[in-house]
Write a protein that holds these residues in place. Structure first.
Motif, PDB file in Angstrom:
ATOM      1  N   SER A 262       0.820  -1.205   0.000  1.00  0.00           N
ATOM      2  CA  SER A 262       0.000   0.000   0.000  1.00  0.00           C
ATOM      3  C   SER A 262       0.855   1.257   0.000  1.00  0.00           C
ATOM      4  CB  SER A 262      -0.927  -0.001   1.228  1.00  0.00           C
ATOM      5  OG  SER A 262      -1.661   1.206   1.299  1.00  0.00           O
ATOM      6  N   THR A 263       1.884   1.256   0.826  1.00  0.00           N
ATOM      7  CA  THR A 263       2.737   2.440   0.932  1.00  0.00           C
ATOM      8  C   THR A 263       3.664   2.588  -0.266  1.00  0.00           C
ATOM      9  OG1 THR A 263       2.714   2.339   3.352  1.00  0.00           O
ATOM     10  CG2 THR A 263       4.519   3.558   2.327  1.00  0.00           C
ATOM     11  N   LEU A 264       4.398   1.531  -0.588  1.00  0.00           N
ATOM     12  CA  LEU A 264       5.438   1.631  -1.608  1.00  0.00           C
ATOM     13  C   LEU A 264       4.893   1.938  -2.994  1.00  0.00           C
ATOM     14  CD1 LEU A 264       7.733  -1.315  -0.465  1.00  0.00           C
ATOM     15  CD2 LEU A 264       8.100   1.133  -0.126  1.00  0.00           C
ATOM     16  N   PHE A 265       3.794   1.281  -3.368  1.00  0.00           N
ATOM     17  CA  PHE A 265       3.301   1.479  -4.733  1.00  0.00           C
ATOM     18  C   PHE A 265       2.522   2.782  -4.898  1.00  0.00           C
ATOM     19  CE2 PHE A 265       4.156  -3.106  -4.880  1.00  0.00           C
ATOM     20  CZ  PHE A 265       4.973  -3.108  -6.003  1.00  0.00           C
ATOM     21  N   GLN A 266       2.165   3.413  -3.793  1.00  0.00           N
ATOM     22  CA  GLN A 266       1.581   4.747  -3.898  1.00  0.00           C
ATOM     23  C   GLN A 266       2.646   5.840  -3.907  1.00  0.00           C
ATOM     24  OE1 GLN A 266      -2.428   5.553  -1.976  1.00  0.00           O
ATOM     25  NE2 GLN A 266      -1.739   3.845  -0.723  1.00  0.00           N
ATOM     26  N   LEU A 267       3.880   5.479  -3.533  1.00  0.00           N
ATOM     27  CA  LEU A 267       4.976   6.443  -3.534  1.00  0.00           C
ATOM     28  C   LEU A 267       5.884   6.309  -4.750  1.00  0.00           C
ATOM     29  CD1 LEU A 267       6.098   6.307   0.216  1.00  0.00           C
ATOM     30  CD2 LEU A 267       4.906   8.184  -0.917  1.00  0.00           C
ATOM     31  N   MET A 268       5.932   5.134  -5.337  1.00  0.00           N
ATOM     32  CA  MET A 268       6.864   4.844  -6.427  1.00  0.00           C
ATOM     33  C   MET A 268       6.530   5.644  -7.680  1.00  0.00           C
ATOM     34  SD  MET A 268       7.685   1.088  -8.020  1.00  0.00           S
ATOM     35  CE  MET A 268       6.400   1.153  -9.279  1.00  0.00           C
ATOM     36  N   HIS A 269       7.562   6.164  -8.352  1.00  0.00           N
ATOM     37  CA  HIS A 269       7.384   6.965  -9.558  1.00  0.00           C
ATOM     38  C   HIS A 269       7.831   6.253 -10.844  1.00  0.00           C
ATOM     39  CE1 HIS A 269       7.472   9.988  -6.349  1.00  0.00           C
ATOM     40  NE2 HIS A 269       6.836  10.796  -7.162  1.00  0.00           N
ATOM     41  N   ILE A 270       8.895   5.464 -10.749  1.00  0.00           N
ATOM     42  CA  ILE A 270       9.498   4.869 -11.942  1.00  0.00           C
ATOM     43  C   ILE A 270       8.582   3.815 -12.543  1.00  0.00           C
ATOM     44  CG2 ILE A 270      11.438   3.528 -12.815  1.00  0.00           C
ATOM     45  CD1 ILE A 270      12.241   6.324 -12.111  1.00  0.00           C
ATOM     46  N   ASP A 271       8.388   3.891 -13.865  1.00  0.00           N
ATOM     47  CA  ASP A 271       7.529   2.940 -14.558  1.00  0.00           C
ATOM     48  C   ASP A 271       8.316   1.876 -15.323  1.00  0.00           C
ATOM     49  OD1 ASP A 271       5.021   3.747 -13.805  1.00  0.00           O
ATOM     50  OD2 ASP A 271       4.717   5.089 -15.498  1.00  0.00           O
ATOM     51  N   ARG A 272       9.575   2.106 -15.568  1.00  0.00           N
ATOM     52  CA  ARG A 272      10.351   1.200 -16.418  1.00  0.00           C
ATOM     53  C   ARG A 272      11.239   0.275 -15.586  1.00  0.00           C
ATOM     54  NH1 ARG A 272       7.616   1.088 -21.208  1.00  0.00           N
ATOM     55  NH2 ARG A 272       6.533   3.102 -21.319  1.00  0.00           N
ATOM     56  N   TRP A 273      12.370  -0.147 -16.167  1.00  0.00           N
ATOM     57  CA  TRP A 273      13.152  -1.236 -15.603  1.00  0.00           C
ATOM     58  C   TRP A 273      13.710  -0.964 -14.217  1.00  0.00           C
ATOM     59  CZ3 TRP A 273      12.261  -5.461 -18.114  1.00  0.00           C
ATOM     60  CH2 TRP A 273      12.009  -5.428 -19.489  1.00  0.00           C
ATOM     61  N   ALA A 274      13.998   0.279 -13.897  1.00  0.00           N
ATOM     62  CA  ALA A 274      14.637   0.594 -12.614  1.00  0.00           C
ATOM     63  C   ALA A 274      13.641   0.713 -11.466  1.00  0.00           C
ATOM     64  CB  ALA A 274      15.454   1.882 -12.734  1.00  0.00           C
ATOM     65  N   PHE A 275      12.397   0.322 -11.687  1.00  0.00           N
ATOM     66  CA  PHE A 275      11.391   0.499 -10.630  1.00  0.00           C
ATOM     67  C   PHE A 275      11.738  -0.309  -9.380  1.00  0.00           C
ATOM     68  CE2 PHE A 275       9.758  -3.543 -12.084  1.00  0.00           C
ATOM     69  CZ  PHE A 275       9.081  -4.082 -10.989  1.00  0.00           C
ATOM     70  N   ASP A 276      12.362  -1.485  -9.552  1.00  0.00           N
ATOM     71  CA  ASP A 276      12.744  -2.302  -8.387  1.00  0.00           C
ATOM     72  C   ASP A 276      13.674  -1.524  -7.465  1.00  0.00           C
ATOM     73  OD1 ASP A 276      12.011  -5.403  -9.145  1.00  0.00           O
ATOM     74  OD2 ASP A 276      12.567  -4.255 -10.911  1.00  0.00           O
TER      75      ASP A 276
END
Length: 340
Positions: A262-276
């Motif tokens: 819930s927290t991480l995926f609402q904060l994450m911005h990167i959509d491509r390969w470096a998202f991890d």
């Protein structure tokens, strides 16, 4: 006396020249910093791209041909034990094998333990081929309570597909995995055990992540010298700029508690390969415990990763991740409307 004056004059000229060079270098550094900051300020989207269209908010039951709403936030209470999210782009050839192995494993676990409840969410990331139909075939076989298809309107990238899928689940625990079946699905038990060692409470943020680091020696021997240079360069950049203490940030087999998702995926911005990398960077910044677990992995033909170009993109993203958080362009605070 004349010689002493000449030496003094020469000394002054040298030191003045050095001072001039230092001033010029300092001015250049300031200008470069300002240009970089202005570039980042004007090109950075402040809010994470979590918005979805109406069509991305529903899934279709192919038996009744009716549509139903996905849970639009994982801040709600879970109704299942485990949710698996599989991002898929142009995976019509590899997806059936992965889903076949995954569903067989999950069904066998449920037969031996009726309390084990699960769902699989396949995220079609704007594929132009028959990826969706391959997923629908499994929905027809097992029912949309166990497997659902999330159709994205356009290609978002692997990170964007994982985000949308992980924000549409019902499980206490959320596992995202690749559509190529490179990681043995039975290793989900290893991640569960590792997560149990951190917490058994879905409201406590924690992560257990798959790792191929134990296979590094064999992989190094098989890869070309140029690809090894790119790999080691990427790992060094990850360590220096973003994530420390994790040997393999890129393994596509990661399990999170519902709270962490819930927290991480609402904060994450990167959509491509470096998202991890961004995902783990945020987790470490928020002091979430992370357990790395060795998993069985094999190289599968059909990778979408283009070695040189993809590594360059990821290197750029790593630098921008660090700079954008350092400059405060991206923050680690959830908007109130999304955390309520």
């Amino acid at each position: 006396m004349s010689s002493l004056c000449d030496d003094l004059h020469q000394w002054l000229n040298v030191n003045l020249s050095l001072s001039t060079v230092l001033i010029l270098l300092g001015g250049f550094a300031v200008c470069a910093f300002l240009v970089l900051y202005i570039f980042l300020w004007t090109t950075t989207l402040r809010d994470p791209p979590v918005q979805r269209s109406k069509s991305e908010s529903v899934f279709r039951d192919p038996v009744s041909n009716q549509t139903h709403m996905f849970p639009l936030t994982v801040a709600t209470s879970p109704t299942l034990y485990l949710s698996l999210v599989a991002p898929a782009y142009k995976e019509q050839d590899r997806l059936p094998k992965m889903l076949g192995e995954t569903m067989e494993y999950l069904e066998n676990r449920q037969k031996s333990d009726p309390s084990f409840t699960y769902e699989v969410v396949v995220v079609n990331d704007g594929s132009p081929d028959n990826t969706s139909q391959e997923a629908i075939n499994f929905v027809q076989q097992y029912g949309c309570d166990k497997i659902r298809l999330l159709e994205l309107d356009k290609n978002r990238g692997k990170g964007g597909a994982v985000r949308m899928g992980c924000l549409s689940v019902r499980g206490e625990r959320v596992l995202f995995l690749d559509a190529d079946a490179a990681t043995d699905i039975k290793d989900v038990a290893r991640l569960e055990k590792a997560l149990d060692a951190l917490t058994t409470d879905h409201s406590v943020p924690a992560l257990a992540i798959g790792s191929r680091a134990h296979l590094q020696e064999e992989a190094t021997a098989q890869r070309s010298f140029f690809r090894n240079i790119l790999t080691y360069g990427f790992h060094l950049a990850v360590y220096v700029l973003c994530v420390k203490g994790v040997k393999d940030t890129q393994c596509g087999f990661k399990m999170l508690t519902r709270s962490a998702a819930s927290t991480l995926f609402q904060l994450m911005h990167i959509d491509r390969w470096a998202f991890d990398v961004e995902l783990l960077y945020i987790a470490q910044q928020l002091k979430m415990p992370i357990k790395e677990v060795a998993v069985n992995w094999q190289e599968i033909e059909g990778s979408k990763l283009v070695p040189l170009w993809s590594w360059l993109q990821m290197g750029r993203d790593l630098l921008f991740i660090r700079l954008r958080y350092t400059f405060g362009l991206w923050t680690l605070k959830l908007p109130k409307s999304k955390s309520s």
